[in-house]
Write a protein that holds these residues in place. Structure first.
Motif, PDB file in Angstrom:
ATOM      1  N   UNK A  43       0.857  -1.194   0.000  1.00  0.00           N
ATOM      2  CA  UNK A  43       0.000   0.000   0.000  1.00  0.00           C
ATOM      3  C   UNK A  43       0.892   1.242   0.000  1.00  0.00           C
ATOM      4  N   UNK A  44       0.466   2.227  -0.786  1.00  0.00           N
ATOM      5  CA  UNK A  44       1.211   3.481  -0.824  1.00  0.00           C
ATOM      6  C   UNK A  44       0.886   4.310   0.422  1.00  0.00           C
ATOM      7  N   UNK A  45       1.667   5.350   0.615  1.00  0.00           N
ATOM      8  CA  UNK A  45       1.391   6.252   1.717  1.00  0.00           C
ATOM      9  C   UNK A  45       2.453   6.177   2.800  1.00  0.00           C
ATOM     10  N   UNK A  46       2.169   6.835   3.906  1.00  0.00           N
ATOM     11  CA  UNK A  46       3.090   6.916   5.042  1.00  0.00           C
ATOM     12  C   UNK A  46       2.687   5.865   6.069  1.00  0.00           C
ATOM     13  N   UNK A  47       3.659   5.114   6.564  1.00  0.00           N
ATOM     14  CA  UNK A  47       3.374   4.021   7.504  1.00  0.00           C
ATOM     15  C   UNK A  47       4.010   4.311   8.861  1.00  0.00           C
ATOM     16  N   UNK A  48       3.355   3.885   9.941  1.00  0.00           N
ATOM     17  CA  UNK A  48       3.794   4.268  11.284  1.00  0.00           C
ATOM     18  C   UNK A  48       5.063   3.589  11.758  1.00  0.00           C
ATOM     19  N   UNK A  49       5.401   2.434  11.183  1.00  0.00           N
ATOM     20  CA  UNK A  49       6.593   1.719  11.645  1.00  0.00           C
ATOM     21  C   UNK A  49       7.844   2.311  11.018  1.00  0.00           C
ATOM     22  N   UNK A  50       8.774   2.705  11.897  1.00  0.00           N
ATOM     23  CA  UNK A  50      10.014   3.366  11.475  1.00  0.00           C
ATOM     24  C   UNK A  50      11.176   2.756  12.246  1.00  0.00           C
ATOM     25  N   UNK A  51      12.388   3.130  11.897  1.00  0.00           N
ATOM     26  CA  UNK A  51      13.555   2.649  12.635  1.00  0.00           C
ATOM     27  C   UNK A  51      13.478   3.109  14.089  1.00  0.00           C
ATOM     28  N   UNK A  52      13.872   2.241  14.995  1.00  0.00           N
ATOM     29  CA  UNK A  52      13.870   2.599  16.417  1.00  0.00           C
ATOM     30  C   UNK A  52      15.069   3.485  16.720  1.00  0.00           C
ATOM     31  N   UNK A  53      14.795   4.692  17.193  1.00  0.00           N
ATOM     32  CA  UNK A  53      15.863   5.643  17.500  1.00  0.00           C
ATOM     33  C   UNK A  53      16.458   5.421  18.869  1.00  0.00           C
ATOM     34  N   UNK A  54      15.907   4.470  19.617  1.00  0.00           N
ATOM     35  CA  UNK A  54      16.408   4.211  20.954  1.00  0.00           C
ATOM     36  C   UNK A  54      17.429   3.090  21.029  1.00  0.00           C
ATOM     37  N   UNK A  55      17.537   2.294  19.965  1.00  0.00           N
ATOM     38  CA  UNK A  55      18.449   1.154  19.952  1.00  0.00           C
ATOM     39  C   UNK A  55      19.776   1.521  19.299  1.00  0.00           C
ATOM     40  N   UNK A  56      20.857   1.157  19.939  1.00  0.00           N
ATOM     41  CA  UNK A  56      22.173   1.396  19.342  1.00  0.00           C
ATOM     42  C   UNK A  56      22.357   0.537  18.095  1.00  0.00           C
ATOM     43  N   UNK A  57      21.689  -0.620  18.070  1.00  0.00           N
ATOM     44  CA  UNK A  57      21.740  -1.497  16.901  1.00  0.00           C
ATOM     45  C   UNK A  57      21.315  -0.765  15.625  1.00  0.00           C
ATOM     46  N   UNK A  58      20.339   0.145  15.771  1.00  0.00           N
ATOM     47  CA  UNK A  58      19.839   0.899  14.607  1.00  0.00           C
ATOM     48  C   UNK A  58      20.952   1.735  13.990  1.00  0.00           C
ATOM     49  N   UNK A  59      21.711   2.408  14.821  1.00  0.00           N
ATOM     50  CA  UNK A  59      22.768   3.288  14.318  1.00  0.00           C
ATOM     51  C   UNK A  59      23.897   2.479  13.687  1.00  0.00           C
ATOM     52  N   UNK A  60      24.164   1.289  14.229  1.00  0.00           N
ATOM     53  CA  UNK A  60      25.163   0.405  13.625  1.00  0.00           C
ATOM     54  C   UNK A  60      24.703  -0.033  12.236  1.00  0.00           C
ATOM     55  N   UNK A  61      23.415  -0.374  12.138  1.00  0.00           N
ATOM     56  CA  UNK A  61      22.855  -0.767  10.841  1.00  0.00           C
ATOM     57  C   UNK A  61      22.990   0.368   9.829  1.00  0.00           C
ATOM     58  N   UNK A  62      22.616   1.564  10.233  1.00  0.00           N
ATOM     59  CA  UNK A  62      22.647   2.705   9.315  1.00  0.00           C
ATOM     60  C   UNK A  62      24.071   2.976   8.838  1.00  0.00           C
ATOM     61  N   UNK A  63      25.030   2.978   9.749  1.00  0.00           N
ATOM     62  CA  UNK A  63      26.413   3.263   9.342  1.00  0.00           C
ATOM     63  C   UNK A  63      26.977   2.147   8.474  1.00  0.00           C
ATOM     64  N   UNK A  64      26.603   0.896   8.764  1.00  0.00           N
ATOM     65  CA  UNK A  64      27.052  -0.213   7.911  1.00  0.00           C
ATOM     66  C   UNK A  64      26.511  -0.067   6.491  1.00  0.00           C
ATOM     67  N   UNK A  65      25.211   0.226   6.379  1.00  0.00           N
ATOM     68  CA  UNK A  65      24.595   0.384   5.058  1.00  0.00           C
ATOM     69  C   UNK A  65      25.235   1.557   4.315  1.00  0.00           C
TER      70      UNK A  65
END
Length: 783
Positions: free
Chosen positions: A301-323
């Motif tokens: 489905x098009x549009x804006x969805x409520x699920x986003x990257x968790x800004x509270x987990x350090x794992x998220x930032x590791x994922x972003x920098x790796x990508x």
């Protein structure tokens, strides 16, 4: 400059009826984008088998490659035997001489053509490349073919002196491949079009909720899982799916190939990995990156969805920098686009880890921003720090200003130009890409029934051409932060490349002139004349383009003293136009259009253009009259800047709008209200006022919740005759055009003041509850 007059006396015929010799006759000066200075000269230069291409020794290898490629092209399509010779001295005759001139601006060039020689000067390989693009536009269109043409008697160019350089350093075009995927060859074909129009940036939107399109070695599930959605919504039916898996992605080798292909055409590719929102495809691949842990599914489905990257987990930032580390290896561009737009904060508000990080960082809600918005700013600043450490800069949509922009971020202003103005005043670099002018997924013509399915709204060719990237509201110091402009092509409703071409052309021609040409050298009429050359090239190359420009392009004017609507039917060239006023289908036996038509009563106007060998769409417009139609109207409150269009005239022009709120048939108010005065011209009995109102809850457009009517004999002292509070529709009501009206005891008056409030707080059931809505009005009816 009369921007909206069409060229008369120029007969545009379909290529199917143009003879080969006519088709490839020497072009005059149909250069798009138009140069800074173009001075015609007498005569022409003729290429032959003895013509030499000469480079000076001072040219670098990249510049010499430009010359070699041009020489090979001419040999291929013209059957010539030109060769690229590197010499210090130029000959006297029958040469094309490429010379270094360091005084010329980067990407600039000079082009001198006289009957004996052509001299091209530039300070960079890009400058030589753009000079060659202009020279190709002066040659017969067969130069754009892929094999030798026997239809050209003489390969010649008209004599001219051109001094040229781009107005802006950033001249971009965007393509979304996340919603719909396009092959490597199709992406290269897209790049070819950008190069032809002297654009130098390709913004490649590679990831979104509906698909992850770039191979990341460290995270293989991003393409194994995230590149495939199990189904896709059917057209605009948000509850209907096709149940067909859809996917595709680019390997890293394919991306390197495309990057090199663009580089050879002096185009930089800016990749976009949209974060922290628009990341459901990544969450479906690695659920631990989300606030809830899933399960998640690649969205159909098009549009804006409520699920986003968790800004509270350090794992998220590791994922972003790796990508991003792998993205940096693939793309040498200075900028990496990290999105930052449309990131709902619902999950962060409820996530213990996000809230813990907010407390740890001491982020507070204040009058300007919520704590969660400031958390997004923290997120973006961390990403920026990483990219800066790797000698890259971030660029993001204007939402990155919310919560405070990352220190060195470049802002791409898409929600109008206000975000760009704000960013420039804060000394951030800005690329202007407002949706009301430069979103090419919007309809090209008002006749949406004859157009391929689009997301909605309306951006015609002339609106693109009229865009000015540097707002007058900026002071001279702030204006220097406007790097340039970019148009965007989102592909929710564009599933094949032929439609990509259609949405792109010929609007890309107008965009290129916005980006390159100085305002004082722009001319709408002259542009339409020059556009004929590129249209022939599109036919030769088999590009799909919007042919509505050959149809009828109407203009309207209200004449209150005559109580009439004046309709002007314009078309490109001098093709005859025939029309009827009674709703019957016009033919060549109908009335031929020769002058503007004055309408004073209900009319169903239909008209056709007759072009040999080309069928154009019939123009049809119904005009409905009431006591307010074609009367003088004054707006005491200004509409929203993005939805002003023709202002008050729109409300009394007799034309009803459809569901496209940005077609120009509506004007929109938010956060202000409608406050209009209609002068009926004479004292008249009235007993009812109605407003044509749009209800489009998905776009926050709601009816009014309060309408009042006041009357006056002198236009100074007003008396209230109606003041009504209205009930807003509930969630079950379908989007539609509605009539909101108030009736009252008959009153004899000349001036009628109508006030209608926009909704200041959207209802609790709406996804944007508590935020202000828009009020869109198409007509005021008085009875």
């Amino acid at each position: 400059m009369k921007k909206h007059l069409f060229v008369l006396g120029v007969c545009l015929l379909s290529l199917s009826i143009i003879s080969c010799k006519q088709q490839n006759a020497p072009n005059t000066y149909s250069v798009i984008p138009y140069p800074n200075s173009l001075v015609p000269e007498e005569g022409s230069f003729v290429f032959n088998k003895k013509t030499k291409m000469i480079c000076t020794l001072s040219l670098d290898s990249a510049s010499q490659e430009v010359v070699r490629n041009f020489s090979a092209l001419l040999n291929n399509v013209a059957g010539l035997k030109t060769e690229c010779i590197v010499e210090e001295e130029k000959g006297e005759k029958n040469i094309v001489f490429f010379d270094l001139d360091t005084s010329i601006a980067n990407e600039g060039y000079s082009l001198d053509i006289d009957p004996s020689k052509i001299i091209i000067k530039a300070s960079s390989a890009a400058g030589f490349y753009y000079a060659v693009q202009s020279l190709k536009q002066l040659l017969p269109i067969a130069v754009y073919g892929d094999k030798e043409s026997d239809s050209v008697e003489k390969w010649e160019v008209p004599c001219v002196h051109i001094d040229d350089a781009p107005r802006f350093s950033y001249r971009g075009m965007h393509l979304d491949v996340a919603r719909h995927f396009f092959s490597v060859d199709e992406v290269k074909r897209y790049i070819d079009l950008l190069a032809m129009h002297k654009l130098n940036v390709f913004h490649w939107h590679l990831t979104d909720d509906q698909g992850w399109r770039i191979e990341i070695k460290k995270y293989p599930k991003l393409t194994e899982v995230g590149s495939i959605r199990k189904h896709t919504m059917v057209e605009k039916n948000f509850d209907q799916y096709d149940n067909t898996p859809y996917g595709g992605y680019y390997t890293q080798d394919q991306i390197r190939d495309i990057v090199n292909y663009a580089k050879e055409r002096f185009i930089t590719i800016i990749p976009e990995v949209d974060l922290p929102g628009h990341m459901v495809a990544a969450l479906a691949s690695y659920p631990s990156l989300g606030c809830t842990g899933g399960p998640y599914e690649v969205q159909g489905m098009w549009g804006v969805h409520p699920d986003v990257l968790c800004a509270g987990k350090e794992e998220t930032y590791e994922f972003v920098t790796d990508v991003l580390s792998e993205v940096i290896e693939l793309f040498p561009s200075r900028y990496i686009h990290i999105g930052g737009d449309e990131c709902p904060k619902d999950r962060w508000k409820k996530c213990p880890l996000c809230q813990a990080r907010i407390r740890k960082l001491g982020l507070k809600t204040d009058k300007e921003h919520t704590a969660e918005e400031r958390l997004q700013s923290y997120f973006m600043t961390r990403v920026e720090k990483f990219l800066n450490e790797n000698d890259r800069q971030i660029i993001g949509w204007d939402e990155i200003l919310e919560g405070g922009a990352a220190p060195n971020a470049t802002v791409m202003s898409w929600r109008g130009t206000d975000g760009g103005v704000q960013a420039a005043k804060l000394r951030h670099n800005v690329v202007m890409t407002p949706n009301t002018y430069l979103y090419f997924d919007y309809y090209q013509s008002e006749d949406t029934q004859a157009e391929p399915l689009a997301i909605g709204s309306y951006v015609p060719l002339e609106r693109v051409y009229d865009f000015e990237p540097v707002p007058d509201t900026l002071d001279n110091d702030s204006k220097k932060y406007i790097l340039g402009a970019q148009a965007n092509l989102w592909t929710e409703y564009i599933s094949d490349f032929k439609q990509v071409e259609y949405m792109l052309l010929p609007r890309l021609d107008a965009l290129s002139e916005v980006q390159w040409t100085r305002p004082e050298n722009k001319n709408w009429v002259n542009f339409l004349d020059r556009l004929q050359h590129n249209i022939q090239v599109y036919d030769l190359k088999g590009y799909n383009y919007g042919k509505h420009i050959f149809g009828i392009n109407p203009e309207y004017r209200i004449i209150p003293e005559k109580h009439c609507i004046e309709v002007t039917l314009r078309t490109q060239g001098d093709a005859p136009v025939y029309y009827t006023l009674d709703g019957t289908v016009p033919t060549e036996k109908s009335t031929r259009y020769t002058q503007p038509i004055e309408l004073t009563e209900n009319t169903d106007l239909k008209a056709i253009v007759v072009r040999p060998g080309m069928k154009t769409n019939m123009f049809e417009k119904e005009y409905v009259f009431n006591k307010a139609t074609a009367r003088k109207i004054t707006l005491n409150s200004a509409p929203n800047d993005r939805y002003t269009f023709k202002g008050g005239q729109t409300l009394v022009d007799g034309m009803i709008g459809d569901m496209g709120f940005a077609t120009g048939r509506w004007i929109g108010f938010s956060p202000g209200d409608l406050d209009a005065v209609i002068d009926l011209g004479e004292t008249t009995f009235i007993s009812k006022v109605e407003l044509g109102i749009l209800f489009d809850k998905d776009n926050w457009i709601f009816p009014s919740d309060h309408i009042s009517v006041l009357v006056s004999q002198d236009g100074v002292k007003y008396n209230s005759v109606a003041d009504t509070v209205l009930v807003l529709p509930d969630q079950s009501v379908k989007n539609d055009r509605m009539i909101q009206g108030v009736a009252f005891d008959p009153v004899n008056t000349r001036y009628v003041k109508i006030k209608a409030n926009s909704v200041k707080s959207l209802p609790a059931w709406h996804g944007a509850k508590g935020k202000p809505g828009f009020l869109f009005v198409d007509e005021i009816n008085i009875y």
